[in-house]
Each structure stands twice: as structure tokens, then as C-alpha cells.
Design a protein around this motif. Structure first.
Motif, PDB file in Angstrom:
ATOM      1  N   ALA A  82     -24.290 -11.728  33.454  1.00  0.00           N
ATOM      2  CA  ALA A  82     -24.952 -10.450  33.494  1.00  0.00           C
ATOM      3  C   ALA A  82     -25.255  -9.738  32.226  1.00  0.00           C
ATOM      4  N   ASN A  84     -24.819  -5.516  30.313  1.00  0.00           N
ATOM      5  CA  ASN A  84     -23.855  -4.431  30.238  1.00  0.00           C
ATOM      6  C   ASN A  84     -24.528  -3.086  30.069  1.00  0.00           C
ATOM      7  N   GLN A 165     -15.829 -10.499  32.762  1.00  0.00           N
ATOM      8  CA  GLN A 165     -17.142  -9.992  32.371  1.00  0.00           C
ATOM      9  C   GLN A 165     -18.037  -9.782  33.597  1.00  0.00           C
ATOM     10  N   ARG A 168     -16.965  -6.587  35.389  1.00  0.00           N
ATOM     11  CA  ARG A 168     -17.421  -5.380  34.703  1.00  0.00           C
ATOM     12  C   ARG A 168     -18.911  -5.153  34.932  1.00  0.00           C
ATOM     13  N   ARG A 169     -19.691  -6.221  34.855  1.00  0.00           N
ATOM     14  CA  ARG A 169     -21.128  -6.093  35.008  1.00  0.00           C
ATOM     15  C   ARG A 169     -21.520  -5.765  36.451  1.00  0.00           C
ATOM     16  N   ASP A 172     -21.053  -2.213  36.567  1.00  0.00           N
ATOM     17  CA  ASP A 172     -22.153  -1.589  35.833  1.00  0.00           C
ATOM     18  C   ASP A 172     -23.385  -1.419  36.731  1.00  0.00           C
ATOM     19  N   LEU A 195     -30.524  -6.148  36.133  1.00  0.00           N
ATOM     20  CA  LEU A 195     -29.374  -7.011  36.414  1.00  0.00           C
ATOM     21  C   LEU A 195     -29.608  -7.941  37.599  1.00  0.00           C
TER      22      LEU A 195
END
Length: 370
Positions: A82, A84, A165, A168-169, A172, A195
Motif C-alpha cells: 500500500a 501511507n 505495514q 497501518r495502510r 490509513d 489506495l
């Protein structure tokens, strides 16, 4: 104790017991029966991938009643890593509830609760100074802080670091879709759209149509929270949230990330003198697939949507303008109840669609509180 040594008592019940025990007013909560524990375990262990379909909803409020809308949207496809768009809290991301006596903040949600939160006193109506007054959301997290995140571990084709990661994305994306200040004021959610896998044709087709000509089938509210700033303004600088992100290994070693989050938006009329505060509540459940690029053709930095569903309270029922359309004061009080189901928009103990769908793509019903 529950499976694996975990207590089967919910965070909310335990915190309530601690407060009451300190005051000397209540004995310790009892563990549920073996049958109750078994049923609760079964609910928690339901398969992570629901049927792929779309959903959306609208409702009303006042005098303890509100209209709610449920709908669904099919989204299928697979995808990969992804981007961020940073943690956004902005308009509704920081600061406290703004009201006194809100109680101790709840610990972040780590699993599905087994019951809805208690009902507050009917007289506790929201105000400009205390927009979450009388709502369970007063004790929820602010913005992205209210979304529970699991510990990362190597899964499927991803290492522990890659999974962290992807998690988190995925968060996001929720922030860019439902908490970004510009998007809440009606702007196009460019960061969120960036995204989503551009090769996922069905979803890209839906996105194009949704922002060009919103309709029942192609409604941007199925994925994004937007208000018409000419008609509605957000009260304060906080959006309350409660929910969690989970993940598992999917097909072809993909990492499937499931997000189940409820967003509570305090709103008022945009016109001068509009001090009647209402709340619009949106609960979203999405499944995002982060696929192995060696097995699936994807665009780096994007994921595919496997499914996306939502329930909305006081966002407009049967209106397809591309904006959430809350009702205020006498509008809500005079609303005629729908023949659809009755739900509690704060109840997170069941899945988004469990037992609430009609035969059509969108169902209007009555919410018991907002």
C-alpha cells in the motif's frame, strides 16, 4: 475464564464492575454458563470473509427514535501492498469529548463485544458544547485512536514487517475515507481512492459512476463519509470511533485485512443560528486483500476490495445525492417510522448485516437511539 485463559467478561462490564466495587455497590460479575461461553466463542470464530455485497443505510432521530438505512455493495477482487496517507485526525481526530462527566474512556476494542452498551438517560441530549452527551460514544476513542490494531506476525506471503505495514495502510484507508477533514466537507476522497487497485475494474467503475452521477447502485456513501458543507457542519473537532482491524491468510497466500468500525459524527445545520445538534452514525465493515504480486497482477501500493458493507443512522433514507443528509429537530420528530427492522446503531455485538437485511439492496428501518 474463556478459551486460552482470557476472561469472557467484556471490557465494558469489567470497567463498570470496578467502578461500582470501589463505591461498594455491587458484587463481582459472574462468569456466564458453559453454554453461554460456547455460543460466544462460536460467534467470535465465525469466518472472517462475509458474503461479498454492498451496503449502505440512512436514519432519523429524536425522542429516542431514528431512521436507519442498510444496504449492500458487491466488491470482489484481490490485491497487494500500500501507501501511507498518514494518520489523519484533523477535523475530528484530536481533543476530548468536549463534555464533562463522560466517564472513563474505554480500552480499545480487541474483539467483538457480547452485548450492546448501556442506554444513557433520555434527557441527556447533545449540545454544541457536549456533542456526545447521552451517547455511548462519549467514552469511545477520538479519530484513528478508536480503531484497535492487532499485533503483526508473518502471514501468507508477507513477513512480520510487511504485515505491520499492510495493517497501518488499511487503517490509513479508513482515515482517508471517514475522518479526512476535506472528505467530510464533501471533497472527493483522492487519498483513499489512490489506495484501491486501479486494475479492479468493477470497483473502479463504481467509483467513476458514484462521483459523476450518484444513485442507489452507485452511491459514494457506501465507502466514504461526506456531508454537503452548504447544509451541514460538523460540531467540534472530534469524530468518535470504536472498532478493530483483524487479518488472516486468504487465497493464494494473500493477507486479508478486515475492518469493522463505527464512526459517530456530531452535526448541526450550516445556516446561522443552527444550534440543534444531532448525530450521524456510520458503521463500516470492509475486507481488503493484500496479494502476492508473484501470483496476482496488482499495482504496487494498492489493495483490492473483497467486500464492503455499511449501516448508517440519520444519514438520509432513499436519498442519493452523494452526501449524508441528517435530519434535525422537528424533521426528525415528525418522521414516519419505516416498516423495516429496528436496530441499535451502537450495538457492535453482531455483524453489520446480521438479521437486518430485506430483499432489496437497501433497507430503511428505525434506530432506537442516535
Amino acid at each position: 475464564m474463556g478459551k486460552g485463559g482470557e476472561s469472557s467478561i467484556s471490557d465494558e462490564e469489567w470497567e463498570r464492575f470496578v467502578r461500582e466495587a470501589e463505591a461498594g455497590t455491587r458484587p463481582a460479575p459472574e462468569e456466564p454458563s458453559a453454554r453461554a461461553r460456547m455460543v460466544a466463542a462460536r460467534l467470535r470464530e465465525q469466518p472472517g470473509r462475509p458474503d461479498a455485497w454492498r451496503s449502505h443505510e440512512p436514519p432519523r432521530r429524536r425522542a429516542g427514535r431514528a431512521r436507519y438505512v442498510a444496504g449492500l455493495v458487491v466488491a470482489a477482487g484481490l490485491l497487494v501492498v500500500a501507501l501511507n496517507p498518514g494518520r489523519v485526525t484533523g477535523w475530528f481526530g484530536s481533543g476530548g469529548e468536549g463534555g464533562k462527566g463522560a466517564g472513563t474512556p474505554l480500552a480499545v476494542e480487541s474483539k467483538r463485544p457480547d452485548q450492546p452498551p448501556p442506554t444513557e438517560a433520555a434527557s441527556q441530549l447533545p449540545t454544541l458544547a457536549q456533542p456526545f452527551r447521552g451517547s455511548p460514544a462519549a467514552r469511545w476513542g477520538d479519530g484513528a485512536a478508536g480503531i484497535g490494531m492487532p499485533a503483526a506476525r508473518a502471514t501468507g506471503w508477507m513477513s512480520k514487517l510487511q504485515v505491520a505495514q499492510a495493517l497501518r495502510r488499511s487503517r490509513d484507508f479508513l482515515v482517508a475515507s471517514d475522518l479526512d477533514p476535506g472528505v467530510l466537507r464533501g471533497e472527493r476522497p483522492e487519498k483513499a481512492i489512490a489506495l484501491i487497485n486501479p486494475r479492479q475494474r468493477d470497483v473502479q467503475g463504481y467509483l467513476t459512476a458514484a462521483f459523476r452521477a450518484p444513485s442507489r447502485k452507485n452511491d459514494p456513501l457506501l465507502l466514504f463519509s461526506r456531508f454537503d458543507k452548504a447544509k451541514v457542519r460538523l460540531v467540534g473537532d472530534v469524530v468518535k470511533t470504536r472498532g478493530r482491524i483483524t487479518y488472516r491468510e486468504g487465497e493464494r497466500g494473500a493477507v486479508e485485512v478486515t475492518a469493522d468500525v463505527t464512526f459517530v459524527y456530531p452535526v448541526a445545520r450550516a445556516t446561522a443560528g443552527g444550534d440543534d445538534v444531532e448525530r450521524t452514525i456510520v458503521r463500516r465493515e470492509l475486507i481488503m486483500s493484500w496479494d502476492d504480486p508473484a501470483k496476482v497482477i496488482t499495482e504496487p501500493g494498492t489493495f483490492s476490495l473483497l467486500s464492503y458493507k455499511s449501516d448508517t443512522t440519520n444519514g438520509g433514507c432513499g436519498t442519493y445525492t452523494g452526501y449524508l443528509s441528517p435530519e434535525f429537530g422537528t424533521e426528525s420528530a415528525s418522521a414516519t417510522p419505516d416498516d423495516g427492522p429496528t436496530i441499535d446503531p451502537y450495538d457492535r455485538s453482531t455483524a453489520v448485516d446480521a438479521g437486518r437485511r430485506g430483499n432489496g439492496d437497501t433497507t430503511c428501518g428505525t434506530a432506537t437511539r442516535s
